[in-house]
Motif scaffolding. Structure first.
Motif, PDB file in Angstrom:
ATOM      1  N   ARG A 135       0.863  -1.185   0.000  1.00  0.00           N
ATOM      2  CA  ARG A 135       0.000   0.000   0.000  1.00  0.00           C
ATOM      3  C   ARG A 135       0.897   1.231   0.000  1.00  0.00           C
ATOM      4  NH1 ARG A 135      -3.984   0.442   4.921  1.00  0.00           N
ATOM      5  NH2 ARG A 135      -2.026   0.841   5.995  1.00  0.00           N
ATOM      6  N   THR A 136       0.637   2.147  -0.931  1.00  0.00           N
ATOM      7  CA  THR A 136       1.435   3.361  -1.020  1.00  0.00           C
ATOM      8  C   THR A 136       0.881   4.439  -0.102  1.00  0.00           C
ATOM      9  OG1 THR A 136       0.152   4.369  -2.808  1.00  0.00           O
ATOM     10  CG2 THR A 136       1.928   2.857  -3.446  1.00  0.00           C
ATOM     11  N   ASP A 137       1.641   5.523   0.037  1.00  0.00           N
ATOM     12  CA  ASP A 137       1.183   6.641   0.863  1.00  0.00           C
ATOM     13  C   ASP A 137      -0.001   7.367   0.218  1.00  0.00           C
ATOM     14  OD1 ASP A 137       2.704   7.683  -1.200  1.00  0.00           O
ATOM     15  OD2 ASP A 137       3.949   8.937   0.067  1.00  0.00           O
ATOM     16  N   LYS A 138      -0.328   7.031  -1.019  1.00  0.00           N
ATOM     17  CA  LYS A 138      -1.498   7.596  -1.704  1.00  0.00           C
ATOM     18  C   LYS A 138      -2.676   6.619  -1.660  1.00  0.00           C
ATOM     19  CE  LYS A 138       1.013  10.828  -4.431  1.00  0.00           C
ATOM     20  NZ  LYS A 138       1.389  11.650  -3.342  1.00  0.00           N
ATOM     21  N   ALA A 139      -2.586   5.590  -0.790  1.00  0.00           N
ATOM     22  CA  ALA A 139      -3.625   4.591  -0.542  1.00  0.00           C
ATOM     23  C   ALA A 139      -3.887   3.670  -1.727  1.00  0.00           C
ATOM     24  CB  ALA A 139      -4.915   5.251  -0.078  1.00  0.00           C
ATOM     25  N   ARG A 140      -2.947   3.559  -2.641  1.00  0.00           N
ATOM     26  CA  ARG A 140      -3.076   2.612  -3.749  1.00  0.00           C
ATOM     27  C   ARG A 140      -2.530   1.272  -3.283  1.00  0.00           C
ATOM     28  NH1 ARG A 140      -2.021   3.168 -10.034  1.00  0.00           N
ATOM     29  NH2 ARG A 140      -3.036   1.204 -10.525  1.00  0.00           N
TER      30      ARG A 140
ATOM     31  N   GLU B 174      15.566   2.704   2.661  1.00  0.00           N
ATOM     32  CA  GLU B 174      14.925   4.004   2.901  1.00  0.00           C
ATOM     33  C   GLU B 174      13.400   3.889   2.993  1.00  0.00           C
ATOM     34  OE1 GLU B 174      16.006   3.832  -1.532  1.00  0.00           O
ATOM     35  OE2 GLU B 174      17.096   3.497   0.332  1.00  0.00           O
ATOM     36  N   LEU B 175      12.833   2.749   2.615  1.00  0.00           N
ATOM     37  CA  LEU B 175      11.386   2.540   2.716  1.00  0.00           C
ATOM     38  C   LEU B 175      10.989   1.720   3.943  1.00  0.00           C
ATOM     39  CD1 LEU B 175      10.434   1.747  -1.013  1.00  0.00           C
ATOM     40  CD2 LEU B 175      10.296   3.931   0.207  1.00  0.00           C
TER      41      LEU B 175
ATOM     42  N   ALA C 154       5.903   4.006  -5.923  1.00  0.00           N
ATOM     43  CA  ALA C 154       6.807   5.078  -5.493  1.00  0.00           C
ATOM     44  C   ALA C 154       6.314   5.669  -4.177  1.00  0.00           C
ATOM     45  CB  ALA C 154       6.886   6.151  -6.568  1.00  0.00           C
ATOM     46  N   GLY C 155       7.223   6.312  -3.474  1.00  0.00           N
ATOM     47  CA  GLY C 155       6.885   6.950  -2.211  1.00  0.00           C
ATOM     48  C   GLY C 155       6.935   5.954  -1.065  1.00  0.00           C
ATOM     49  N   ALA C 156       6.452   6.397   0.093  1.00  0.00           N
ATOM     50  CA  ALA C 156       6.434   5.538   1.277  1.00  0.00           C
ATOM     51  C   ALA C 156       5.449   4.393   1.055  1.00  0.00           C
ATOM     52  CB  ALA C 156       6.028   6.344   2.505  1.00  0.00           C
ATOM     53  N   VAL C 157       5.809   3.217   1.569  1.00  0.00           N
ATOM     54  CA  VAL C 157       4.949   2.049   1.391  1.00  0.00           C
ATOM     55  C   VAL C 157       4.774   1.310   2.708  1.00  0.00           C
ATOM     56  CG1 VAL C 157       5.591   1.700  -1.021  1.00  0.00           C
ATOM     57  CG2 VAL C 157       6.864   0.519   0.762  1.00  0.00           C
ATOM     58  N   GLN C 158       3.700   0.565   2.774  1.00  0.00           N
ATOM     59  CA  GLN C 158       3.477  -0.391   3.841  1.00  0.00           C
ATOM     60  C   GLN C 158       3.217  -1.730   3.174  1.00  0.00           C
ATOM     61  OE1 GLN C 158       0.257   1.428   6.102  1.00  0.00           O
ATOM     62  NE2 GLN C 158       1.740   2.010   7.680  1.00  0.00           N
TER      63      GLN C 158
ATOM     64  N   ASP D 290      11.687  -0.866  -8.851  1.00  0.00           N
ATOM     65  CA  ASP D 290      12.789  -0.465  -9.727  1.00  0.00           C
ATOM     66  C   ASP D 290      12.314   0.372 -10.909  1.00  0.00           C
ATOM     67  OD1 ASP D 290      14.562  -1.792  -8.100  1.00  0.00           O
ATOM     68  OD2 ASP D 290      14.782  -3.533  -9.429  1.00  0.00           O
ATOM     69  N   ASN D 291      11.110   0.103 -11.386  1.00  0.00           N
ATOM     70  CA  ASN D 291      10.587   0.819 -12.547  1.00  0.00           C
ATOM     71  C   ASN D 291       9.719   2.013 -12.174  1.00  0.00           C
ATOM     72  OD1 ASN D 291      11.636  -0.694 -14.864  1.00  0.00           O
ATOM     73  ND2 ASN D 291      10.553  -2.392 -13.903  1.00  0.00           N
ATOM     74  N   GLY D 292       9.637   2.341 -10.884  1.00  0.00           N
ATOM     75  CA  GLY D 292       8.915   3.527 -10.452  1.00  0.00           C
ATOM     76  C   GLY D 292       7.402   3.392 -10.467  1.00  0.00           C
TER      77      GLY D 292
END
Length: 102
Positions: A13-18, A66-67, A38-42, A33-35
């Motif tokens: 789950r991304t920080d944008k709730a996807r 870093e994640l 992206a961003g913080a994840v859980q 790796d392919n972007g």
């Protein structure tokens, strides 16, 4: 009757709730790796309960440090065991299609 080996399935789950998943660890690495992710994840092992990767020794090795988040639990043994997993070889590339004039 022999037990079949279970494939590790994870949800991200991304920080944008996807939410992405269920995915194998190698799929997650490719998406990172392919972007695509992206961003913080859980991460979750059941699709319902999510934590930062640093709280899941072994599994966290799929994610860049870093994640991992601020709360990283000790789990060097699990991380080392995961690092020893031999992944299957990649699928061979598809042969190039013959030209129209062939």
């Amino acid at each position: 009757m022999s037990e079949e080996a279970q494939v590790l399935q994870l949800w991200v789950r991304t920080d944008k709730a996807r939410v992405y998943g269920p995915l194998t660890p190698t799929s997650i690495e490719l998406l990172l790796d392919n972007g695509i992710i992206a961003g913080a994840v859980q991460v979750s092992t059941d699709g319902q309960n999510y934590v930062y990767p640093g709280r899941l020794p072994g599994v966290r090795m799929v994610f860049p440090k870093e994640l991992w988040g601020k709360d990283v639990v000790d789990g060097a043994e699990a991380d080392a065991a995961f690092a020893q997993v031999v992944l299957p070889p990649p699928l061979p590339a598809a042969p190039a299609a013959a030209g129209a004039g062939a």
